[in-house]
Enzyme design. Sequence first.
Site, PDB file in Angstrom:
ATOM      1  N   GLU A  73      -5.549   4.756  13.977  1.00 11.34           N
ATOM      2  CA  GLU A  73      -6.513   3.852  14.630  1.00 11.34           C
ATOM      3  C   GLU A  73      -7.196   4.450  15.848  1.00 11.34           C
ATOM      4  O   GLU A  73      -8.178   3.880  16.348  1.00 11.34           O
ATOM      5  CB  GLU A  73      -5.831   2.531  15.019  1.00 11.34           C
ATOM      6  CG  GLU A  73      -4.842   2.609  16.169  1.00 11.34           C
ATOM      7  CD  GLU A  73      -3.437   2.974  15.715  1.00 11.34           C
ATOM      8  OE1 GLU A  73      -2.523   2.887  16.559  1.00 11.34           O
ATOM      9  OE2 GLU A  73      -3.243   3.336  14.539  1.00 11.34           O
ATOM     10  N   TYR A 126      -0.840   4.291  10.838  1.00 11.26           N
ATOM     11  CA  TYR A 126      -1.230   3.291  11.831  1.00 11.26           C
ATOM     12  C   TYR A 126      -0.025   3.006  12.714  1.00 11.26           C
ATOM     13  O   TYR A 126       1.069   2.723  12.213  1.00 11.26           O
ATOM     14  CB  TYR A 126      -1.664   1.983  11.157  1.00 11.26           C
ATOM     15  CG  TYR A 126      -2.983   2.051  10.430  1.00 11.26           C
ATOM     16  CD1 TYR A 126      -4.167   2.283  11.120  1.00 11.26           C
ATOM     17  CD2 TYR A 126      -3.052   1.855   9.056  1.00 11.26           C
ATOM     18  CE1 TYR A 126      -5.385   2.345  10.457  1.00 11.26           C
ATOM     19  CE2 TYR A 126      -4.254   1.900   8.384  1.00 11.26           C
ATOM     20  CZ  TYR A 126      -5.426   2.152   9.088  1.00 11.26           C
ATOM     21  OH  TYR A 126      -6.622   2.194   8.422  1.00 11.26           O
ATOM     22  N   ARG A 128       0.827  -1.202   0.000  1.00  4.30           N
ATOM     23  CA  ARG A 128       0.000   0.000   0.000  1.00  4.30           C
ATOM     24  C   ARG A 128       0.869   1.262   0.000  1.00  4.30           C
ATOM     25  O   ARG A 128       2.058   1.210   0.294  1.00  4.30           O
ATOM     26  CB  ARG A 128      -0.916   0.010   1.232  1.00  4.30           C
ATOM     27  CG  ARG A 128      -2.031  -1.002   1.185  1.00  4.30           C
ATOM     28  CD  ARG A 128      -2.803  -1.067   2.493  1.00  4.30           C
ATOM     29  NE  ARG A 128      -2.012  -1.675   3.573  1.00  4.30           N
ATOM     30  CZ  ARG A 128      -2.456  -1.830   4.818  1.00  4.30           C
ATOM     31  NH1 ARG A 128      -3.667  -1.401   5.148  1.00  4.30           N
ATOM     32  NH2 ARG A 128      -1.685  -2.410   5.729  1.00  4.30           N
ATOM     33  N   HIS A 162      -0.563   1.331  16.328  1.00  3.57           N
ATOM     34  CA  HIS A 162      -0.874   0.180  17.193  1.00  3.57           C
ATOM     35  C   HIS A 162       0.184   0.025  18.282  1.00  3.57           C
ATOM     36  O   HIS A 162       0.764  -1.039  18.482  1.00  3.57           O
ATOM     37  CB  HIS A 162      -1.007  -1.101  16.360  1.00  3.57           C
ATOM     38  CG  HIS A 162      -2.109  -1.057  15.347  1.00  3.57           C
ATOM     39  ND1 HIS A 162      -3.442  -1.062  15.701  1.00  3.57           N
ATOM     40  CD2 HIS A 162      -2.074  -0.984  13.993  1.00  3.57           C
ATOM     41  CE1 HIS A 162      -4.191  -1.012  14.607  1.00  3.57           C
ATOM     42  NE2 HIS A 162      -3.376  -0.948  13.566  1.00  3.57           N
TER      43      HIS A 162
END
Length: 376
Positions: A118, A94, A15, A96
């Site tokens: 997120e 992102y 991506r 996390h």
Amino acid sequence: MVIGVPKEIKNNENRVALTPAGVTELRKYGHAVYIQATAGVGSGFEDEEYAAAGATILSTIEEVYAIADMIVKVKEPIAQEYKLIKENQLLFTYFHFASSEELTHAMIQQKAVCLAYETVEKTDRSLPLLIPMSEVAGRMAVQEGAKYLEKPLKGRGILLGGVPGVKPARVLVLGGGIVGTQAAKMAAGLGAHVTIMDVNLTRLRYLSDIMPENVDTMMSNEYNIRAEIKQSDLIIGAVLIPGAKAPHLITRDMLKLMRSGTVLVDVAVDQGGCIETCTPTTHENPTFIIDGVVHYCVANMPGAVPYTSTVALTNATLPYVLQLANKGWQQACRDNEELLKGLNVVNGKVVYNGVAEAWELPLTPVSDVLRKVIAV
């Protein structure tokens, strides 16, 4: 503002954080955009398209980090990127953090401004930048689970939807949020018998109304989970607690209750996983087997369908990127509560409760950090 888009270097991550269309929008407001060469190729976007949209192409990742005020990415930085990150540099991606103590301490040490996709949260508690990838991951969970149920891949050798005269597979979905809903829809559409569990009775009523006849709803608790896993062929972990570790709903001892060749797909693995025996895997080596049970635990599942994932993600992120670029991150976060909740680590301080709790770190109120930074 100077915006940098490095090429993703996590294993099999194809991506890219910005499409040529996004470059065009940013250029309208006078922002400079620097893209690392071939960053978009995996998603179907060539360097020439970015250049035509007004971006400058840089040869190396080092150049991108060195020049940018804001780095826009898809996945969290990995070890070889840590030292490239500058103090006060804004990273929008992102993260996390609750699943990686190493990453948390690295970002604290670099004194970066870490705004996590997120944990950007709307007033209705929905997570607008997690939803697109949750939709992709939920649908992919069934696609991958169906594949690994095949005998050559060590599964039970059962066709998800069955055929006339043969019962379909039984699919258990743990969690009735975006991931779980999409997974249940996909599994049901393929003809499987699906049970979806959640702790929220209101959500279960809603799911009962919208799901087809071959989907049952059930309250999630240990007793029910232990009963259901005995007869399930595919189990999908779809539990999310924003910014915090996922709880272990399936523990190590429960594997003994499952039939050999049962497949587990833990979509929550990038937040620590809701299946105790799941540890992150890659698209290159996606599975492992414990007690005869196949574990699929790829932490970046949407990376396998990069065109779909990139367009879906950038549709959601671009409005926020524009706010951050137009106003600067401090003012953008003051003006927009959704972005404010996305701040996790700021200039060496942890400002998000779930991250502080995960690693027993001191929590600095985000309002205090904003005031201090603005006052400088």
